[in-house]
Design a protein around this motif. Structure first.
Motif, PDB file in Angstrom:
ATOM      1  N   ASN A 112       1.241  -1.464  -0.039  1.00 39.84           N
ATOM      2  CA  ASN A 112       0.432  -0.025  -0.250  1.00 39.84           C
ATOM      3  C   ASN A 112       0.886   1.397   0.554  1.00 39.84           C
ATOM      4  OD1 ASN A 112      -2.181  -1.718   0.158  1.00 39.84           O
ATOM      5  ND2 ASN A 112      -1.460  -1.819   2.115  1.00 39.84           N
ATOM      6  N   GLY A 113       1.713   1.057  -0.273  1.00 43.03           N
ATOM      7  CA  GLY A 113       2.503   2.317  -0.355  1.00 43.03           C
ATOM      8  C   GLY A 113       2.676   3.330  -1.417  1.00 43.03           C
ATOM      9  N   LEU A 114       3.697   4.485  -1.653  1.00 42.26           N
ATOM     10  CA  LEU A 114       3.722   5.457  -2.186  1.00 42.26           C
ATOM     11  C   LEU A 114       3.546   4.556  -3.798  1.00 42.26           C
ATOM     12  CD1 LEU A 114       3.047   8.231  -3.288  1.00 42.26           C
ATOM     13  CD2 LEU A 114       5.974   7.891  -3.329  1.00 42.26           C
ATOM     14  N   ILE A 115       4.769   3.834  -4.520  1.00 43.80           N
ATOM     15  CA  ILE A 115       3.928   3.797  -5.700  1.00 43.80           C
ATOM     16  C   ILE A 115       3.158   2.685  -6.323  1.00 43.80           C
ATOM     17  CG2 ILE A 115       5.320   1.875  -7.972  1.00 43.80           C
ATOM     18  CD1 ILE A 115       8.449   3.239  -6.121  1.00 43.80           C
ATOM     19  N   ASN A 116       2.611   1.722  -5.712  1.00 47.91           N
ATOM     20  CA  ASN A 116       2.313   1.318  -6.203  1.00 47.91           C
ATOM     21  C   ASN A 116       0.849   1.614  -5.862  1.00 47.91           C
ATOM     22  OD1 ASN A 116       2.754  -1.965  -6.363  1.00 47.91           O
ATOM     23  ND2 ASN A 116       3.106  -2.269  -3.840  1.00 47.91           N
ATOM     24  N   SER A 117       0.391   2.093  -4.891  1.00 49.80           N
ATOM     25  CA  SER A 117      -0.640   3.252  -5.142  1.00 49.80           C
ATOM     26  C   SER A 117      -1.011   3.971  -6.160  1.00 49.80           C
ATOM     27  CB  SER A 117      -1.136   3.924  -3.754  1.00 49.80           C
ATOM     28  OG  SER A 117      -0.754   3.059  -2.831  1.00 49.80           O
ATOM     29  N   THR A 118      -0.007   4.741  -6.741  1.00 53.61           N
ATOM     30  CA  THR A 118       0.089   5.375  -7.774  1.00 53.61           C
ATOM     31  C   THR A 118      -0.294   4.592  -9.041  1.00 53.61           C
ATOM     32  OG1 THR A 118       2.028   7.354  -6.794  1.00 53.61           O
ATOM     33  CG2 THR A 118       1.242   7.137  -8.876  1.00 53.61           C
ATOM     34  N   LEU A 119       0.033   3.617  -9.736  1.00 53.29           N
ATOM     35  CA  LEU A 119       0.017   2.788 -10.429  1.00 53.29           C
ATOM     36  C   LEU A 119      -1.334   2.565 -10.474  1.00 53.29           C
ATOM     37  CD1 LEU A 119       3.956   0.678 -10.002  1.00 53.29           C
ATOM     38  CD2 LEU A 119       3.017   2.824 -11.463  1.00 53.29           C
ATOM     39  N   VAL A 120      -1.332   1.987  -9.105  1.00 52.10           N
ATOM     40  CA  VAL A 120      -3.178   1.554  -9.133  1.00 52.10           C
ATOM     41  C   VAL A 120      -4.412   2.581  -9.064  1.00 52.10           C
ATOM     42  CG1 VAL A 120      -4.940   0.468  -7.708  1.00 52.10           C
ATOM     43  CG2 VAL A 120      -2.500  -0.307  -7.070  1.00 52.10           C
TER      44      VAL A 120
END
Length: 303
Positions: free
Chosen positions: A149-157
């Protein structure tokens, strides 16, 4: 009578010259004695103690002074240990290649594209700002960036690039390599930048006047002259990666191993002779790698 008086004077002067010569011969040893004592007490003596303990026997409760090769046979005769060493060398090779690539271009930009010395120093100090905090804090700071649920995964999703969070960003070998590159790139930037700053700019201008392109100047002039700095940075990075256990433990989530982490686990189980044997083998391996680097590049030009 004059000759007879001069001979005793000459004879009396010779011992004085001999005393001055003997004192001059001892002076370098006296000057190097403090450093030799410090290195002997804090470097040589601990290494000797580790080598001695590596031959001791042990059980779950204590160590027993002895002279056994069992610890070394366990290290060199176990496929698990060999696999751990190969994994450590793999980490060292990948991190070295990435830090060398990034570090060279950062140092090249600072040395050749920033015109004023003041701005070069300012930008170089900016690179050192992360070192005002500890390695552990800088390493752990990647967890909220790479997590599920970090910055990169949240942005990509959120952007619809991926349907679900990417699992291998954190607690994987990718995370270990990324954290090590972040931690150790400056150790590559500093010696390369120091070497590039010593290059005579007239050599670059002469190559350009001779019709060399930018890439030809880089490949035939700058990179050969920067090899001592690359070698010093390589020694720093490789030795640090080979001895790192906290990054491997935290960023891999316990899914990867290294020699330093294996020694840490052995010491937590009070298996100090086994850990000492691994330390000796690792030290020999690192010294062989450093010797190979020194055979290829003469770093005395940088010292």
């Amino acid at each position: 009578m004059t000759v007879a008086l001069e001979r005793p004077a000459i004879a009396a002067a010779k011992p004085a010259r001999r005393r001055r010569f003997s004192l001059g011969a001892v002076t370098p040893y006296l000057q190097s004695a403090p450093l030799a004592l410090i290195l002997g007490a804090f470097l040589l003596l601990p290494i000797i103690m580790i080598v001695v303990v590596s031959f001791w026997d042990y059980d779950f409760a204590a160590m027993y002074p002895d002279f056994l090769a069992t610890n070394y046979s366990d290290v060199l005769g176990s496929w698990v240990t060999w696999k751990t060493y190969l994994n450590t060398i793999k980490f060292a090779a990948i991190v070295w290649a990435l830090t060398l690539f990034i570090g060279f271009w950062v140092a090249y930009f600072l040395a050749f594209h920033i015109r004023t010395t003041a701005m070069q120093m300012v930008l170089f100090l900016v690179c050192t700002v992360p070192f005002l905090t500890s390695n552990i804090i800088r390493m752990i700071s990647w967890i909220p960036v790479l997590g599920r649920n970090g910055l990169i995964n949240s942005t990509l999703v959120h952007l619809g690039i991926v349907p679900k969070p990417i699992e291998w960003l954190l607690y994987s070998e990718f995370a270990v390599v990324l954290a090590m590159v972040h931690l150790y790139t400056l150790f590559m930037v500093t010696p390369i930048f120091n070497t590039l700053m010593r290059i005579d700019r007239s050599l670059v201008e002469a190559a350009r006047d001779a019709g060399a392109s930018g890439w030809q100047v880089l490949w035939n002039v700058i990179i050969p002259l920067a090899k001592p700095g690359m070698a010093i940075g390589t020694i720093f990075v490789v030795t640090l990666v080979m001895a790192d256990f906290s990054t491997v433990q935290v960023m891999s989530g316990g899914q990867s191993a290294s020699v330093a982490l294996m020694m840490k686990n052995q010491m937590s189980l009070l298996q100090y002779p086994a850990a000492a044997a691994n330390a000796v083998v690792l030290l020999v391996l690192v010294l062989l790698m450093v010797a190979g680097i020194l055979r290829i590049v003469d770093i005395r030009k940088e010292l």
